[in-house]
Design an enzyme around this catalytic site. Structure first.
Site, short mmCIF file in Angstrom:
data_model
loop_
_atom_site.label_atom_id
_atom_site.label_comp_id
_atom_site.label_asym_id
_atom_site.label_seq_id
_atom_site.Cartn_x
_atom_site.Cartn_y
_atom_site.Cartn_z
N GLN A 91 -4.48 -1.38 9.63
CA GLN A 91 -4.02 -3.06 8.90
C GLN A 91 -5.04 -3.52 9.89
O GLN A 91 -4.52 -3.68 11.17
CB GLN A 91 -3.02 -2.98 8.52
CG GLN A 91 -2.99 -4.49 8.18
CD GLN A 91 -3.48 -4.20 6.17
OE1 GLN A 91 -2.62 -3.47 5.99
NE2 GLN A 91 -4.14 -5.47 6.17
N ASP A 134 -10.87 3.22 4.02
CA ASP A 134 -11.21 1.86 3.98
C ASP A 134 -12.29 1.90 3.97
O ASP A 134 -13.01 0.48 3.49
CB ASP A 134 -10.73 0.60 4.93
CG ASP A 134 -9.29 0.36 4.47
OD1 ASP A 134 -9.31 0.15 3.88
OD2 ASP A 134 -8.59 -0.34 5.69
N LYS A 181 1.63 -1.57 -0.61
CA LYS A 181 -0.39 -0.06 -0.29
C LYS A 181 0.82 1.23 -0.12
O LYS A 181 0.61 1.90 -0.66
CB LYS A 181 -1.12 0.18 1.03
CG LYS A 181 -2.18 -1.12 0.90
CD LYS A 181 -2.78 -1.25 2.56
CE LYS A 181 -4.14 -2.45 1.47
NZ LYS A 181 -4.18 -3.19 3.16
#
Ligand code: NAP
Length: 283
Positions: free
Chosen positions: A97, A120, A53
């Site tokens: 994460q 997200d 990422k």
């Protein structure tokens, strides 16, 4: 009949070039889109994901910050870090994460992220926005699937879509996005009876289960579009999806491969969401 492949790498490349161009335009106004990626603990898969990422951000001209913490970090300390990032004007997107260590309440941490920075799309406000058709951030994986359908010019109006899987991060938001585009949507899950009878009626099938060969050629209507979200390992340890690719590609009209399908699109849509967050913040 052999299906046309929807190439997630090629589509990602195109979309990332667009992201880079838009990022350049923002930079010219003095705003560099910034993503903060927070990793707690040393889960090997998570380490690979966050590295990818951060690299994707750099390659597209986005600023990224990787914050790594020991698995022993307290929930209170993590919540304090999220709050600091919420208040940091150089950061437009925050990604924590998952999974988090067991002593940390992941939902509580996600809810602590400002919805304006929830790239997200996991915050309850983002889920509510998707459900009601309001502006918000869409979860990256199903959003990537929608972009894949768009890339082949697929008109979902009145089509029957079957989504296999009902997780909060893939199956449910996928179903809502398809519904928003006027598809008739069926959501299947582990308690669904006679999955084959449903998939045989489907114009579009999205497999998001996490089990090999959930979808085989005898379950697919000729010409259907098949999107494979699954990430599994085959007997040789190679990455594979939920779909029996070799069999289904002989029946479907379009199909996404694994690897090289939905996977790269997920990171691409994270970049798109981060850029969008920066554009919204700079208005
Ligand atoms: P998840 O939370 O484990 O959800 C799996 C879903 O599949 C559940 O809703 C489950 O039903 C359903 N299911 C299980 N067995 C089934 C069966 N035999 N028939 C029909 N449905 C069944 O998984 P997830 O997070 O949504 O991820 C799904 C897959 O996508 C995984 O392989 C994951 O690694 C992959 N993934 C890929 C990406 C990417 O970027 N490519 C991103 C995210 C996830 P119940 O609800 O009844 O348990």
């Amino acid at each position: 009949m052999t299906a046309q492949i929807i190439d997630g790498n090629a589509l990602s490349k195109q979309l990332r070039t667009e992201v880079a161009t838009r990022a350049q335009a923002l930079k010219a106004q003095g705003v560099t889109p910034g993503l903060a990626v927070v990793l707690v603990g040393d889960n090997p898969a998570s380490q690979v994901y966050v590295r990818n990422k951060v690299k994707a951000c750099e390659d597209s001209g986005l600023h990224s910050v990787l914050e790594k913490y020991e698995a022993t970090m307290t929930e209170a300390d993590l919540l304090a870090r999220v709050e600091a990032l919420n208040n940091d004007p150089s950061i437009h997107g925050i990604l924590v994460q998952l999974p988090l260590p067991a002593h940390i309440d992941a939902q509580k941490v996600i809810e602590a992220i400002s919805p304006a920075k929830d790239v997200d799309g996991f915050h309850i406000a983002s889920a509510g926005a998707l459900m009601t058709g309001m502006p918000g951030f869409w979860p990256c994986t199903p959003y990537g699937c929608m972009k894949m359908l768009e890339s082949i010019g697929y008109d979902l109006r009145g089509k029957h879509a079957v989504v296999i899987g009902r997780s909060n991060i893939v199956g449910k938001p996928m179903a809502l996005m398809l519904l928003q585009k006027d598809a008739t949507v069926t959501v299947a899950h582990s308690r669904t009876q006679n999955l084959k009878a449903l998939t045989l009626q489907a114009d579009v099938i999205v497999a998001a289960v996490g089990k090999r060969n959930v979808l085989t050629a005898d379950m697919v209507k000729p010409g259907a579009v098949v999107l494979d979200v699954g990430m599994n390992r085959n007997d040789e340890g190679k990455l594979c999806g939920d779909v029996d690719f070799d069999g289904v590609k002989e029946v479907a009209g379009y199909i996404t491969p694994v690897p090289g399908g939905v996977g790269p699109m997920t990171i691409t849509m994270l970049l798109v969401n981060t850029l969008e967050a920066a554009e919204r913040a700079s208005k």
